[in-house]
Scaffold this motif. Structure first.
Motif, short mmCIF file in Angstrom:
data_model
loop_
_atom_site.label_atom_id
_atom_site.label_comp_id
_atom_site.label_asym_id
_atom_site.label_seq_id
_atom_site.Cartn_x
_atom_site.Cartn_y
_atom_site.Cartn_z
N GLN A 48 0.84 -1.19 0.00
CA GLN A 48 0.00 0.00 0.00
C GLN A 48 0.88 1.25 0.00
OE1 GLN A 48 -3.29 -0.46 -0.32
NE2 GLN A 48 -2.80 -2.66 -0.27
N SER A 49 0.31 2.35 -0.42
CA SER A 49 1.01 3.63 -0.33
C SER A 49 0.37 4.47 0.77
CB SER A 49 0.98 4.37 -1.66
OG SER A 49 -0.36 4.66 -2.04
N ILE A 50 1.14 5.39 1.30
CA ILE A 50 0.63 6.32 2.31
C ILE A 50 0.08 7.53 1.56
CG2 ILE A 50 1.23 7.85 4.22
CD1 ILE A 50 3.30 5.80 5.10
N THR A 51 -1.21 7.76 1.69
CA THR A 51 -1.82 8.87 0.96
C THR A 51 -1.64 10.20 1.68
OG1 THR A 51 -3.98 8.46 2.02
CG2 THR A 51 -3.53 7.34 -0.08
N ARG A 52 -1.65 10.17 3.01
CA ARG A 52 -1.41 11.39 3.78
C ARG A 52 -1.14 11.02 5.23
NH1 ARG A 52 -6.91 10.82 3.51
NH2 ARG A 52 -8.15 11.38 5.34
N VAL A 53 -0.54 11.98 5.94
CA VAL A 53 -0.26 11.82 7.37
C VAL A 53 -0.99 12.94 8.11
CG1 VAL A 53 1.50 11.71 9.17
CG2 VAL A 53 2.00 10.83 6.87
N GLU A 54 -1.76 12.57 9.10
CA GLU A 54 -2.48 13.55 9.91
C GLU A 54 -2.08 13.42 11.37
OE1 GLU A 54 -6.72 14.27 7.65
OE2 GLU A 54 -6.63 12.66 9.14
N ARG A 55 -2.38 14.45 12.14
CA ARG A 55 -2.20 14.40 13.58
C ARG A 55 -3.51 14.66 14.28
NH1 ARG A 55 -2.47 17.61 17.52
NH2 ARG A 55 -2.57 19.43 16.14
N ARG A 56 -3.76 13.93 15.33
CA ARG A 56 -4.89 14.20 16.22
C ARG A 56 -4.39 14.01 17.64
NH1 ARG A 56 -8.38 16.18 18.92
NH2 ARG A 56 -10.59 15.61 18.97
N ALA A 57 -4.38 15.12 18.40
CA ALA A 57 -3.86 15.11 19.76
C ALA A 57 -2.40 14.63 19.73
CB ALA A 57 -4.73 14.26 20.67
N LYS A 58 -2.09 13.55 20.47
CA LYS A 58 -0.73 13.01 20.49
C LYS A 58 -0.57 11.83 19.53
CE LYS A 58 -0.33 14.17 25.42
NZ LYS A 58 -0.04 13.63 26.78
N HIS A 59 -1.52 11.64 18.64
CA HIS A 59 -1.48 10.54 17.68
C HIS A 59 -1.08 11.02 16.30
CE1 HIS A 59 -4.51 9.46 20.75
NE2 HIS A 59 -4.17 8.20 20.54
#
Length: 269
Positions: A48-59
């Motif tokens: 698989q490819s990584i389409t995007r990286v997001e952040r939520r709180a400390k994750h």
């Protein structure tokens, strides 16, 4: 433990480096860092490819091309390194994602985790989190509505992820110092002016920490001179016995509701 600025720094630096890249290999050295059996994890992630990286709180959330999501929480002692095998730090890696000759190493995931989920599962897991402190919709009015009913002290309230997401031990102390408030102060005892100062301090400290790559000094990649630059800019956190940068009074450490806390007894009230 990485907090909002550290994870935001990772997102900003790592996102452009991995977005669109295919995961060519997955190595699991500690299956307990996962939430599914290692063979299933590898089958769902590899190719698989990584389409995007997001952040939520400390994750961090790594969105994959098959609509799955890798949910990362580094917890205490966790960090990441991205680079070639010969650049890898001499540390044990619990999980490694490979992108050809480049690898994303997850290090110190003894308490942390890298879990595989469907998007709706992630939403359910994160729905208990409080609002993001830096979101434009989190206005001062919403901040007051969030804080005013609280009966605890500032330290406990600021680090409670169900009230505000992303703030931990370091930045709760730095925010309180910037605002001139002792971490032991009762939240419902703050007047309107103090709440306004606290809100502005929260935003200014977090934005400054992001700008300087957070306080954790482990570089994300070879030549990374940004990550950890905020450590030397911490005014009170982990500075017990050192002179206050404003007044010269010795920084004190106290236990507040079983949490270590650093403050200046002269500048904070």
């Amino acid at each position: 433990m990485p907090e909002l600025p550290e994870m935001e720094n990772y997102k900003q630096l790592l996102g452009p480096r991995v977005a669109g890249k295919v995961i060519t290999g997955v190595d699991i050295q500690r299956e307990k860092s996962l939430n599914v059996p290692a063979p299933l994890f590898i089958r769902e992630v590899q190719g698989q490819s990584i389409t995007r990286v997001e952040r939520r709180a400390k994750h961090l959330l790594f969105h994959l091309s098959n609509a799955k999501v890798l949910l990362l929480h580094l917890m205490l002692g966790g960090w990441m390194f991205f680079g070639r095998r010969e650049e890898k730090p001499d540390r044990t890696c619990q999980v490694t994602l490979s992108f050809g000759d480049l690898h994303l190493y997850f290090i110190g995931l003894r308490l942390g985790y890298l879990h595989l989920h469907d998007p709706h599962e992630v939403d359910l897991l994160l729905q208990k989190l409080g609002p993001e402190p830096l979101e434009p919709i989190f206005t001062f009015e919403r901040f007051v509505q969030t804080m005013k009913p609280r009966r605890g002290n500032l330290k406990v309230t600021l680090v409670d992820q169900s009230i505000l997401s992303g703030i931990g031990n370091c930045y709760s102390d730095e925010i309180c110092f910037h605002a001139g408030l002792l971490p032991a102060r009762s939240v419902n005892g703050l007047n309107a002016e103090e709440l306004g100062t606290l809100y502005r301090s929260m935003r200014e400290v977090l934005l400054e920490a992001i700008r300087y790559g957070g306080y954790m000094e482990s570089p994300l990649y070879a030549g990374d001179e940004l990550t950890g630059s905020f450590d030397c800019r911490c005014r009170v956190y982990d500075r017990e016995g050192e002179p206050c940068v404003v007044c010269g009074t010795s920084i004190e450490r106290h236990e507040i509701s079983s949490k270590k806390s650093f403050s200046c007894p002269n500048c904070q009230h």
